[in-house]
Design a protein around this motif. Sequence first.
Motif, PDB file in Angstrom:
ATOM      1  N   LEU A 244       0.836  -1.199   0.000  1.00 57.08           N
ATOM      2  CA  LEU A 244       0.000   0.000   0.000  1.00 57.08           C
ATOM      3  C   LEU A 244       0.873   1.252   0.000  1.00 57.08           C
ATOM      4  O   LEU A 244       1.883   1.318   0.705  1.00 57.08           O
ATOM      5  N   LEU A 245       0.483   2.229  -0.805  1.00 55.17           N
ATOM      6  CA  LEU A 245       1.194   3.497  -0.859  1.00 55.17           C
ATOM      7  C   LEU A 245       0.238   4.612  -0.459  1.00 55.17           C
ATOM      8  O   LEU A 245      -0.822   4.784  -1.055  1.00 55.17           O
ATOM      9  N   TRP A 246       0.647   5.347   0.575  1.00 55.20           N
ATOM     10  CA  TRP A 246      -0.138   6.482   1.049  1.00 55.20           C
ATOM     11  C   TRP A 246       0.640   7.767   0.739  1.00 55.20           C
ATOM     12  O   TRP A 246       1.830   7.861   1.012  1.00 55.20           O
ATOM     13  N   GLU A 247      -0.037   8.746   0.159  1.00 55.41           N
ATOM     14  CA  GLU A 247       0.598  10.016  -0.173  1.00 55.41           C
ATOM     15  C   GLU A 247      -0.191  11.167   0.435  1.00 55.41           C
ATOM     16  O   GLU A 247      -1.430  11.127   0.495  1.00 55.41           O
ATOM     17  N   PHE A 248       0.542  12.197   0.851  1.00 53.06           N
ATOM     18  CA  PHE A 248      -0.104  13.342   1.501  1.00 53.06           C
ATOM     19  C   PHE A 248      -0.827  14.196   0.466  1.00 53.06           C
ATOM     20  O   PHE A 248      -0.281  14.545  -0.580  1.00 53.06           O
ATOM     21  N   ASP A 249      -2.082  14.500   0.750  1.00 60.62           N
ATOM     22  CA  ASP A 249      -2.901  15.351  -0.113  1.00 60.62           C
ATOM     23  C   ASP A 249      -3.089  16.694   0.600  1.00 60.62           C
ATOM     24  O   ASP A 249      -3.813  16.780   1.595  1.00 60.62           O
ATOM     25  N   PRO A 250      -2.441  17.765   0.103  1.00 61.03           N
ATOM     26  CA  PRO A 250      -2.540  19.057   0.794  1.00 61.03           C
ATOM     27  C   PRO A 250      -3.955  19.621   0.814  1.00 61.03           C
ATOM     28  O   PRO A 250      -4.304  20.395   1.711  1.00 61.03           O
ATOM     29  N   ARG A 251      -4.782  19.246  -0.173  1.00 62.82           N
ATOM     30  CA  ARG A 251      -6.164  19.736  -0.184  1.00 62.82           C
ATOM     31  C   ARG A 251      -6.950  19.213   1.003  1.00 62.82           C
ATOM     32  O   ARG A 251      -7.778  19.916   1.572  1.00 62.82           O
ATOM     33  N   ARG A 252      -6.693  17.983   1.366  1.00 65.65           N
ATOM     34  CA  ARG A 252      -7.397  17.370   2.502  1.00 65.65           C
ATOM     35  C   ARG A 252      -6.635  17.530   3.807  1.00 65.65           C
ATOM     36  O   ARG A 252      -7.205  17.383   4.885  1.00 65.65           O
ATOM     37  N   GLY A 253      -5.333  17.748   3.683  1.00 62.82           N
ATOM     38  CA  GLY A 253      -4.513  17.807   4.886  1.00 62.82           C
ATOM     39  C   GLY A 253      -4.337  16.453   5.525  1.00 62.82           C
ATOM     40  O   GLY A 253      -4.174  16.340   6.746  1.00 62.82           O
ATOM     41  N   ASP A 254      -4.366  15.404   4.691  1.00 60.89           N
ATOM     42  CA  ASP A 254      -4.293  14.039   5.211  1.00 60.89           C
ATOM     43  C   ASP A 254      -3.661  13.137   4.154  1.00 60.89           C
ATOM     44  O   ASP A 254      -3.549  13.500   2.976  1.00 60.89           O
ATOM     45  N   GLU A 255      -3.253  11.938   4.587  1.00 60.21           N
ATOM     46  CA  GLU A 255      -2.703  10.973   3.647  1.00 60.21           C
ATOM     47  C   GLU A 255      -3.828  10.241   2.916  1.00 60.21           C
ATOM     48  O   GLU A 255      -4.876   9.945   3.498  1.00 60.21           O
ATOM     49  N   VAL A 256      -3.578   9.944   1.630  1.00 58.86           N
ATOM     50  CA  VAL A 256      -4.571   9.313   0.781  1.00 58.86           C
ATOM     51  C   VAL A 256      -3.968   8.049   0.181  1.00 58.86           C
ATOM     52  O   VAL A 256      -2.805   8.044  -0.258  1.00 58.86           O
ATOM     53  N   LEU A 257      -4.744   6.967   0.150  1.00 57.05           N
ATOM     54  CA  LEU A 257      -4.298   5.727  -0.478  1.00 57.05           C
ATOM     55  C   LEU A 257      -4.267   5.922  -1.994  1.00 57.05           C
ATOM     56  O   LEU A 257      -5.293   6.232  -2.609  1.00 57.05           O
ATOM     57  N   THR A 258      -3.085   5.752  -2.598  1.00 52.42           N
ATOM     58  CA  THR A 258      -2.945   5.948  -4.047  1.00 52.42           C
ATOM     59  C   THR A 258      -2.536   4.672  -4.787  1.00 52.42           C
ATOM     60  O   THR A 258      -2.638   4.608  -6.008  1.00 52.42           O
ATOM     61  N   ARG A 259      -2.073   3.668  -4.060  1.00 57.01           N
ATOM     62  CA  ARG A 259      -1.692   2.415  -4.696  1.00 57.01           C
ATOM     63  C   ARG A 259      -1.997   1.266  -3.741  1.00 57.01           C
ATOM     64  O   ARG A 259      -1.708   1.347  -2.543  1.00 57.01           O
ATOM     65  N   ALA A 260      -2.594   0.188  -4.289  1.00 52.28           N
ATOM     66  CA  ALA A 260      -2.946  -0.978  -3.475  1.00 52.28           C
ATOM     67  C   ALA A 260      -2.690  -2.226  -4.310  1.00 52.28           C
ATOM     68  O   ALA A 260      -3.527  -2.626  -5.122  1.00 52.28           O
ATOM     69  N   GLU A 261      -1.533  -2.842  -4.118  1.00 49.93           N
ATOM     70  CA  GLU A 261      -1.135  -3.998  -4.915  1.00 49.93           C
ATOM     71  C   GLU A 261      -1.229  -5.264  -4.058  1.00 49.93           C
ATOM     72  O   GLU A 261      -0.698  -5.310  -2.946  1.00 49.93           O
ATOM     73  N   ILE A 262      -1.883  -6.290  -4.602  1.00 50.29           N
ATOM     74  CA  ILE A 262      -1.966  -7.564  -3.913  1.00 50.29           C
ATOM     75  C   ILE A 262      -0.878  -8.494  -4.442  1.00 50.29           C
ATOM     76  O   ILE A 262      -0.631  -8.551  -5.650  1.00 50.29           O
ATOM     77  N   VAL A 263      -0.212  -9.208  -3.534  1.00 50.67           N
ATOM     78  CA  VAL A 263       0.843 -10.138  -3.909  1.00 50.67           C
ATOM     79  C   VAL A 263       0.510 -11.488  -3.285  1.00 50.67           C
ATOM     80  O   VAL A 263       0.360 -11.594  -2.060  1.00 50.67           O
ATOM     81  N   TRP A 264       0.400 -12.530  -4.125  1.00 50.26           N
ATOM     82  CA  TRP A 264       0.052 -13.872  -3.673  1.00 50.26           C
ATOM     83  C   TRP A 264       1.288 -14.776  -3.645  1.00 50.26           C
ATOM     84  O   TRP A 264       2.229 -14.578  -4.393  1.00 50.26           O
ATOM     85  N   ARG A 265       1.239 -15.762  -2.801  1.00 51.08           N
ATOM     86  CA  ARG A 265       2.214 -16.860  -2.873  1.00 51.08           C
ATOM     87  C   ARG A 265       1.552 -18.137  -2.370  1.00 51.08           C
ATOM     88  O   ARG A 265       0.540 -18.114  -1.712  1.00 51.08           O
TER      89      ARG A 265
END
Length: 265
Positions: A244-265
């Motif tokens: 999961l990648l969270w990036e800061f969004d200055p418009r919201r003043g909070d971190e936003v989830l921008t990437r969600a990759e599933i990895v199986w094994r």
Amino acid sequence: MNPYGPFNPPLARTFIEQPEVTSSWLVRGFIKERGFSILSGPPKLAGKSLYADLVSLSLAANIPVGLDEITRQCNVLSVQEETPMQDAQDRLRALAATHGLESGLDHLWYSHLAGTDLLSDTHCAEMCRVVREQEIGLVVLDPWSNVFPDDENDKKLITKALGFIRHVQLAGAAVLLIMHWNKEGMKDRKMDMDLCLRGHTALQGAYDTHRALRRYSEEETETRVCTRNRHAARIEDRFLRWKLLWEFDPRRGDEVLTRAEIVWR
């Protein structure tokens, strides 16, 4: 509303000579056409809603992701009763962008119904109408405790909820019910996955498949995925982890989830 039609049972000889009814899979080994599946795990830790959204987008786009084999495209209706609206929007954007599932957004209906009792006759009829009109193949109810908000240990409630699910199936859709675990299941790593489910045990005999996401703490990097069918046959366990990648969004003043990759094994 009687979902079964007139009562006209055949003789046993006629019954056993009827052709066998075979069911197809939407997600092989997990979700049957017009079936009833449960996805369960500890609250906040297992990533149930994230995984359910990925399966929904994958089906809607007809694009398999990881080890889940999609057999055909179908329209999906997801009813969200727990995740805040902004978080649900971010989650869908991140999953679609990460896995190339943008086309699924045009075949996934997403309902954010805070505090709606789906067990009323009106809501049941409306749900079935949408399933028929939009040719929905899968309805996701997330989670059980919010969608059916009364006492989940009351057998009468469970019977009514299973009747609602049956109506949706007869309208043409499979049902995926998201469920939290009880306190005992969250503490005991060896507890049977069915016994971990919150609510009355009547549910344990009603599903076609139950998939449990076993993760007990934030320190665990992988989630054990356990699947069982209605005959108690266990499918081989698998493991997944999320990048999961969270990036800061200055418009919201909070971190936003921008990437969600599933990895199986």
